[in-house]
Design a protein around this motif. Sequence first.
Motif, short mmCIF file in Angstrom:
data_model
loop_
_atom_site.label_atom_id
_atom_site.label_comp_id
_atom_site.label_asym_id
_atom_site.label_seq_id
_atom_site.Cartn_x
_atom_site.Cartn_y
_atom_site.Cartn_z
N THR A 296 46.89 11.02 -10.87
CA THR A 296 46.71 11.83 -12.07
C THR A 296 45.38 11.40 -12.71
O THR A 296 44.78 10.41 -12.28
CB THR A 296 47.85 11.58 -13.08
N ALA A 297 44.95 12.12 -13.72
CA ALA A 297 43.73 11.73 -14.42
C ALA A 297 43.88 10.32 -15.00
O ALA A 297 42.96 9.50 -14.91
CB ALA A 297 43.41 12.74 -15.53
N GLU A 298 45.05 10.03 -15.56
CA GLU A 298 45.29 8.68 -16.09
C GLU A 298 45.27 7.64 -14.97
O GLU A 298 44.72 6.55 -15.14
CB GLU A 298 46.63 8.61 -16.83
N GLY A 299 45.83 7.99 -13.83
CA GLY A 299 45.83 7.07 -12.69
C GLY A 299 44.41 6.76 -12.23
O GLY A 299 44.09 5.61 -11.95
N ARG A 300 43.56 7.78 -12.16
CA ARG A 300 42.16 7.56 -11.77
C ARG A 300 41.46 6.64 -12.76
O ARG A 300 40.71 5.75 -12.38
CB ARG A 300 41.41 8.89 -11.67
N GLN A 301 41.71 6.88 -14.04
CA GLN A 301 41.06 6.07 -15.08
C GLN A 301 41.55 4.63 -15.01
O GLN A 301 40.76 3.69 -15.07
CB GLN A 301 41.35 6.69 -16.45
N ARG A 302 42.85 4.43 -14.84
CA ARG A 302 43.40 3.07 -14.85
C ARG A 302 43.03 2.27 -13.60
O ARG A 302 42.76 1.07 -13.69
CB ARG A 302 44.91 3.10 -15.06
N ILE A 303 42.96 2.91 -12.43
CA ILE A 303 42.55 2.16 -11.24
C ILE A 303 41.06 1.81 -11.34
O ILE A 303 40.65 0.72 -10.97
CB ILE A 303 42.90 2.88 -9.92
N ALA A 304 40.26 2.72 -11.88
CA ALA A 304 38.83 2.43 -12.06
C ALA A 304 38.65 1.27 -13.04
O ALA A 304 37.84 0.36 -12.80
CB ALA A 304 38.09 3.67 -12.56
N HIS A 305 39.42 1.26 -14.12
CA HIS A 305 39.34 0.17 -15.09
C HIS A 305 39.77 -1.15 -14.44
O HIS A 305 39.16 -2.20 -14.68
CB HIS A 305 40.21 0.49 -16.31
N HIS A 306 40.80 -1.09 -13.62
CA HIS A 306 41.29 -2.30 -12.94
C HIS A 306 40.20 -2.89 -12.05
O HIS A 306 39.95 -4.09 -12.07
CB HIS A 306 42.54 -1.96 -12.12
N TRP A 307 39.53 -2.04 -11.27
CA TRP A 307 38.46 -2.53 -10.41
C TRP A 307 37.30 -3.08 -11.25
O TRP A 307 36.69 -4.09 -10.87
CB TRP A 307 37.96 -1.44 -9.46
N ASP A 308 37.02 -2.44 -12.39
CA ASP A 308 35.98 -2.97 -13.29
C ASP A 308 36.36 -4.36 -13.79
O ASP A 308 35.51 -5.26 -13.85
CB ASP A 308 35.77 -2.04 -14.49
N GLN A 309 37.62 -4.54 -14.15
CA GLN A 309 38.08 -5.84 -14.63
C GLN A 309 37.95 -6.90 -13.53
O GLN A 309 37.53 -8.02 -13.80
CB GLN A 309 39.54 -5.75 -15.10
N LEU A 310 38.33 -6.55 -12.31
CA LEU A 310 38.21 -7.50 -11.20
C LEU A 310 36.75 -7.86 -10.95
O LEU A 310 36.43 -9.02 -10.68
CB LEU A 310 38.85 -6.93 -9.93
N GLU A 311 35.87 -6.88 -11.05
CA GLU A 311 34.44 -7.14 -10.85
C GLU A 311 33.91 -8.05 -11.96
O GLU A 311 33.14 -8.97 -11.70
CB GLU A 311 33.65 -5.82 -10.83
N ARG A 312 34.34 -7.83 -13.19
CA ARG A 312 33.92 -8.71 -14.30
C ARG A 312 34.42 -10.13 -14.08
O ARG A 312 33.70 -11.09 -14.32
CB ARG A 312 34.44 -8.16 -15.64
N LEU A 313 35.65 -10.25 -13.61
CA LEU A 313 36.21 -11.57 -13.33
C LEU A 313 35.41 -12.27 -12.23
O LEU A 313 35.08 -13.45 -12.35
CB LEU A 313 37.68 -11.42 -12.90
N ARG A 314 35.06 -11.53 -11.18
CA ARG A 314 34.26 -12.11 -10.10
C ARG A 314 32.89 -12.56 -10.61
O ARG A 314 32.42 -13.64 -10.29
CB ARG A 314 34.09 -11.08 -8.97
N THR A 315 32.28 -11.73 -11.45
CA THR A 315 30.97 -12.07 -12.01
C THR A 315 31.06 -13.33 -12.86
O THR A 315 30.22 -14.21 -12.76
CB THR A 315 30.42 -10.88 -12.84
N LEU A 316 32.09 -13.41 -13.70
CA LEU A 316 32.25 -14.59 -14.54
C LEU A 316 32.47 -15.85 -13.69
O LEU A 316 31.93 -16.91 -14.00
CB LEU A 316 33.44 -14.41 -15.48
N ALA A 317 33.23 -15.71 -12.63
CA ALA A 317 33.51 -16.86 -11.77
C ALA A 317 32.24 -17.35 -11.08
O ALA A 317 32.03 -18.57 -10.95
CB ALA A 317 34.56 -16.49 -10.73
N THR A 318 31.38 -16.43 -10.65
CA THR A 318 30.15 -16.86 -9.97
C THR A 318 29.14 -17.42 -10.97
O THR A 318 28.36 -18.30 -10.62
CB THR A 318 29.51 -15.70 -9.18
N GLN A 319 29.17 -16.96 -12.22
CA GLN A 319 28.26 -17.49 -13.23
C GLN A 319 28.67 -18.89 -13.67
O GLN A 319 27.84 -19.72 -14.00
CB GLN A 319 28.24 -16.57 -14.48
N ASN A 320 29.98 -19.14 -13.70
CA ASN A 320 30.49 -20.43 -14.18
C ASN A 320 30.77 -21.41 -13.06
O ASN A 320 31.22 -22.51 -13.32
CB ASN A 320 31.75 -20.21 -15.03
N GLY A 321 30.58 -20.98 -11.80
CA GLY A 321 30.95 -21.83 -10.68
C GLY A 321 29.88 -22.70 -10.16
O GLY A 321 28.90 -23.09 -10.46
#
Length: 104
Positions: A79-104
Amino acid sequence: MSQLTEELVLDRLIHEPGRLAILTVLSSVTDADFVFLQRATGLTKGNLSSHLSKLEEAGLVAIDKRFVRKKPNTNVALTAEGRQRIAHHWDQLERLRTLATQNG
């Protein structure tokens, strides 16, 4: 907990591996039938059915059951909400990966 890590809360409904696999596959296609999803995710019929029910209840997928050449066919689409929420989830994972590489 810092404000930055509070913003990185992962959606547990989506983050569950089976549901994440389903949503990831669906995000790359217009729609998919049950057999295709089962093959693409490696889930059993029962597990796939259970996960799809939870995703449908949450409004993330739309399920259309019909007959094609006298055989039952289950078709699933984000659904439109499903597309938005999976995109947000991938954005969150990417932010987490970025933070981990900056602090690692």
